[in-house]
Scaffold this motif. Structure first.
Motif, PDB file in Angstrom:
ATOM      1  N   ASN A 179       0.687  -1.023  -0.090  1.00  0.00           N
ATOM      2  CA  ASN A 179       0.083  -0.099  -0.126  1.00  0.00           C
ATOM      3  C   ASN A 179       0.855   1.150   0.086  1.00  0.00           C
ATOM      4  O   ASN A 179       0.282   2.429  -0.640  1.00  0.00           O
ATOM      5  CB  ASN A 179      -0.956   0.102   0.895  1.00  0.00           C
ATOM      6  N   ALA A 180       1.835   1.123   0.796  1.00  0.00           N
ATOM      7  CA  ALA A 180       2.839   2.181   0.677  1.00  0.00           C
ATOM      8  C   ALA A 180       3.910   2.575  -0.489  1.00  0.00           C
ATOM      9  O   ALA A 180       4.171   3.651  -0.606  1.00  0.00           O
ATOM     10  CB  ALA A 180       3.650   2.275   2.205  1.00  0.00           C
ATOM     11  N   THR A 181       4.037   1.402  -1.018  1.00  0.00           N
ATOM     12  CA  THR A 181       4.919   1.676  -2.065  1.00  0.00           C
ATOM     13  C   THR A 181       4.529   1.438  -3.656  1.00  0.00           C
ATOM     14  O   THR A 181       4.963   1.215  -4.639  1.00  0.00           O
ATOM     15  CB  THR A 181       6.141   0.532  -2.204  1.00  0.00           C
ATOM     16  N   SER A 182       3.001   1.454  -3.716  1.00  0.00           N
ATOM     17  CA  SER A 182       2.419   1.180  -4.946  1.00  0.00           C
ATOM     18  C   SER A 182       2.830   2.323  -5.987  1.00  0.00           C
ATOM     19  O   SER A 182       3.165   3.347  -5.602  1.00  0.00           O
ATOM     20  CB  SER A 182       0.750   1.024  -4.981  1.00  0.00           C
ATOM     21  N   SER A 183       2.284   2.101  -7.192  1.00  0.00           N
ATOM     22  CA  SER A 183       2.703   3.025  -8.229  1.00  0.00           C
ATOM     23  C   SER A 183       2.337   4.388  -8.074  1.00  0.00           C
ATOM     24  O   SER A 183       2.964   5.238  -8.525  1.00  0.00           O
ATOM     25  CB  SER A 183       2.085   2.436  -9.616  1.00  0.00           C
ATOM     26  N   ARG A 184       1.272   4.517  -7.318  1.00  0.00           N
ATOM     27  CA  ARG A 184       0.723   5.742  -7.033  1.00  0.00           C
ATOM     28  C   ARG A 184       1.486   6.722  -6.001  1.00  0.00           C
ATOM     29  O   ARG A 184       1.261   7.728  -5.790  1.00  0.00           O
ATOM     30  CB  ARG A 184      -0.659   5.789  -6.558  1.00  0.00           C
ATOM     31  N   GLY A 185       2.279   5.828  -5.346  1.00  0.00           N
ATOM     32  CA  GLY A 185       2.937   6.466  -4.251  1.00  0.00           C
ATOM     33  C   GLY A 185       4.325   7.305  -4.643  1.00  0.00           C
ATOM     34  O   GLY A 185       4.969   7.083  -5.762  1.00  0.00           O
ATOM     35  N   LYS A 186       4.825   7.980  -3.758  1.00  0.00           N
ATOM     36  CA  LYS A 186       5.651   9.040  -4.162  1.00  0.00           C
ATOM     37  C   LYS A 186       7.026   8.674  -3.231  1.00  0.00           C
ATOM     38  O   LYS A 186       8.102   9.155  -3.507  1.00  0.00           O
ATOM     39  CB  LYS A 186       5.547  10.351  -3.798  1.00  0.00           C
ATOM     40  N   ARG A 187       6.945   7.608  -2.237  1.00  0.00           N
ATOM     41  CA  ARG A 187       7.983   7.102  -1.476  1.00  0.00           C
ATOM     42  C   ARG A 187       8.662   6.155  -2.017  1.00  0.00           C
ATOM     43  O   ARG A 187       8.432   4.972  -2.061  1.00  0.00           O
ATOM     44  CB  ARG A 187       7.498   6.945  -0.087  1.00  0.00           C
ATOM     45  N   ILE A 188       9.782   6.588  -2.718  1.00  0.00           N
ATOM     46  CA  ILE A 188      10.410   5.453  -3.709  1.00  0.00           C
ATOM     47  C   ILE A 188      12.191   5.307  -3.012  1.00  0.00           C
ATOM     48  O   ILE A 188      12.785   4.614  -3.755  1.00  0.00           O
ATOM     49  CB  ILE A 188      10.696   6.193  -5.140  1.00  0.00           C
TER      50      ILE A 188
END
Length: 595
Positions: A179-188
């Motif tokens: 949930n935190a690293t999905s493609s929509r996330g900005k935490r890379i």
């Protein structure tokens, strides 16, 4: 309601004429007493009433039901019941369990813990992990204390802490990472952290300060200072908590509580039971015991979090393993709890890690080679739990292709086994004897079977890929307001990897044993902690489950589903201990509770 588990006594507080029969105890009532007390402790802690919390904890520590339940879990249900401590005592009989419970409940002398026995188990990297095995009596005492201490801390623990907590597990942590690293996330950017010898280095002083005025704090101190016996030599313990003790995982979680705040994580407040949303621009920390990752927006942010956490860990006696702790980009990927998390062309995929695949292949190869010369029955009995358990652990990831490749690998192993068993037979003869379409509802052509009966070897690919239903927010099993939530969760999380009839019966019973009213199988309230434990669970789970006839077959009962209930084997023995016999034949049995 009395707290003896089965007979009249002073409320909550212990036996008054308890029966001398372990199998005559009303386990459903004993479990209910413990559950109710845990909920009262949780609620008092949630309301910020420390005096009430301490009084209820004292009540739990005096509870005879708590003693009975603790003895049962340590000396009857736990896989460690066959492992002895320094006193050599293990695998207690029902009468010995009853005597132990009676002796512990009647104990008036100051408590003194025995040293733990040092044993070593192999790690995946080839090294050995030291374990400290307490004697059974100390394990029971730890289980009693845990039931008093854990509900208080369950009301405090962070939402994204998943390791060694009731109702939470590794799949919840994996889903939180997704949930935190999905493609929509900005935490890379990810701080992939590993603590160096966390269990062995926890500061005793910090732990004792953390538990405050807990009524059994001196017992906790006894376990921390008990010392270690290794090869006949005693060594004192000035730091750490033995990895192998019942209460040790809880103490580790207590020591690491507050890590999210120290890392700079900030969350928006949401409704009860909902997943807290992270404040934009702040990191997200997801922890499973001492294994955790921090998801950040920039590399510099991840490095800064590492520095802050290093400073925060020092007073707790802990620090990072410099060789395993690193900052990586999502495009590079990282391993977490046996899964590989990586972004491919902007799409996040979580798969079984290469190390996990290599390890399962090595185990399958070793088992198949060791069984050369045995019959097909032994091979199927040995490999099936391994396949079911590993597939059950990884069924929540992108695993279809890997499952298929492992099935091909198992086919090679079984074909080599069959050729070795019949060296003078042709390949065609071997194929015709052992392989074919033997699954009743599938068209797989290369299913390995036992030619002597209808049993066959399961395949990895038969395990359906499912999306794990992650536990919500700070939801705790000790929260009385969430009783319906956990009941529904238990019902829908019956593992589909069981055989069809066992799965159907467990589902209709809502995942509960009708005798003790506890979970039949791993589900909402219990998740094995890694692939190895999933495999071990599948190896013993079916042996732990038995089918009970409501109307006994000796009295004309049939094998129809309406006349069957799925129960724990120990509960089955307990139930039949109350049967009435006349003239050497069974006359009647006690009615089974409704499932």
């Amino acid at each position: 309601m009395s707290d003896t588990g089965c007979v009249s006594a002073s409320p909550e507080n212990g036996p008054a004429g308890t029966p001398g029969n372990w199998r005559g105890i009303d386990w459903a009532r004993a479990e209910e007493n413990v559950r109710r007390l845990r909920q009262r402790i949780f609620k008092a802690a949630q309301q910020g009433d420390p005096k009430k919390v301490r009084n209820l904890q004292k009540l739990m520590l005096r509870s005879y039901s708590n003693t009975l339940v603790s003895v049962k879990r340590v000396a009857q249900v736990s896989s460690g019941r066959k492992t002895a401590g320094v006193d050599g005592v293990k695998d207690l009989t029902p009468q010995q369990r009853y005597e132990l419970a009676t002796a512990i409940h009647a104990e008036t002398k100051p408590y003194r813990a025995e040293p733990v026995k040092r044993v070593y188990i192999p790690k995946s990297n080839g090294k050995q992990r030291p374990l400290g095995i307490p004697v059974i009596r100390d394990r029971v005492m730890q289980a009693r204390v845990k039931n008093a201490l854990e509900p208080e801390w369950e009301s405090r623990f962070e939402a994204r802490s998943y390791g060694f907590r009731p109702g939470r597990g590794c799949h919840d942590a994996r889903e939180a990472v997704f949930n935190a690293t999905s493609s929509r996330g900005k935490r890379i950017w990810v701080l992939d952290a590993d603590l160096a010898g966390a269990f062995d280095r926890i500061s005793h002083r910090h732990l004792m300060e953390s538990i405050g005025q807990f009524p059994a704090r001196e017992m906790v101190r006894e376990w921390l200072k008990a010392g270690v016996m290794e090869r006949g030599r005693f060594a004192p313990t000035e730091e750490g908590t033995p990895q192998g003790g019942v209460i040790s995982p809880l103490l580790l979680n207590v020591a690491l509580h507050g890590m999210e705040e120290a890392a700079g994580c900030r969350y928006k407040k949401r409704g009860v039971g909902r997943e807290p949303g992270a404040v934009p621009g702040t990191p997200i920390l997801i922890r499973y015991a001492d294994d955790f990752v921090v998801l950040c927006h920039e590399k510099e942010e991840a490095e800064a979090v590492r520095e802050r956490l290093g400073t925060w860990l020092a007073p707790r006696g802990l620090g990072f393993n410099s060789g395993k702790t690193k900052v990586v980009h999502l495009n590079e990927g990282f391993d977490f709890l046996g899964f590989n998390v990586r972004r491919y062309d902007g799409q996040l995929l979580i798969k079984p890690s290469r190390a996990a695949i290599k390890k399962i292949k090595e185990r399958l190869r070793a088992e198949a080679k060791a069984l050369r010369g045995s019959n097909a029955t032994a091979l199927i009995a040995k490999l099936s739990p391994i396949i079911r358990g590993w597939a059950a652990y990884y069924r929540v990831a992108v695993s279809s292709k890997i499952f298929s490749s492992l099935d091909t690998y198992v086919w090679r192993l079984t074909f080599k086994w069959a050729r070795f068993t019949h060296p003078k037979k042709s390949r065609t003869w071997v194929v015709n004897r052992y392989f074919g379409k033997y699954h009743p509802s599938r068209q797989d052509k290369w299913v390995f079977r036992n030619p002597e009966n209808t049993s066959y070897l399961v395949k990895f690919a038969w395990t359906k890929i499912v999306r794990h239903d992650m536990v919500k927010g700070t939801a705790s099993m000790d929260d009385p307001a969430l009783a319906d939530y956990w009941a529904k969760r238990r019902h829908k999380m019956v593992p589909t990897t069981l055989d069809k009839r066992t799965f159907s019966m467990a589902y209709l019973q809502k995942g509960l044993c009708p005798v003790c009213r506890q979970d039949l199988i791993a589900g909402a309230t219990y998740q094995p902690d890694n692939p190895r434990e999933w495999i071990e669970w599948f190896a013993v789970s079916k042996r732990r489950l038995e089918r009970h006839h409501l109307v006994y077959r000796s009295l004309g009962g049939s094998d129809a589903r309406s006349n069957l209930r799925l129960v724990h084997s120990e509960c089955h023995q307990q139930h039949h201990a109350g049967d009435r016999w006349e003239n050497g034949r069974i006359a009647a049995g006690r009615p089974l509770q409704s499932a």
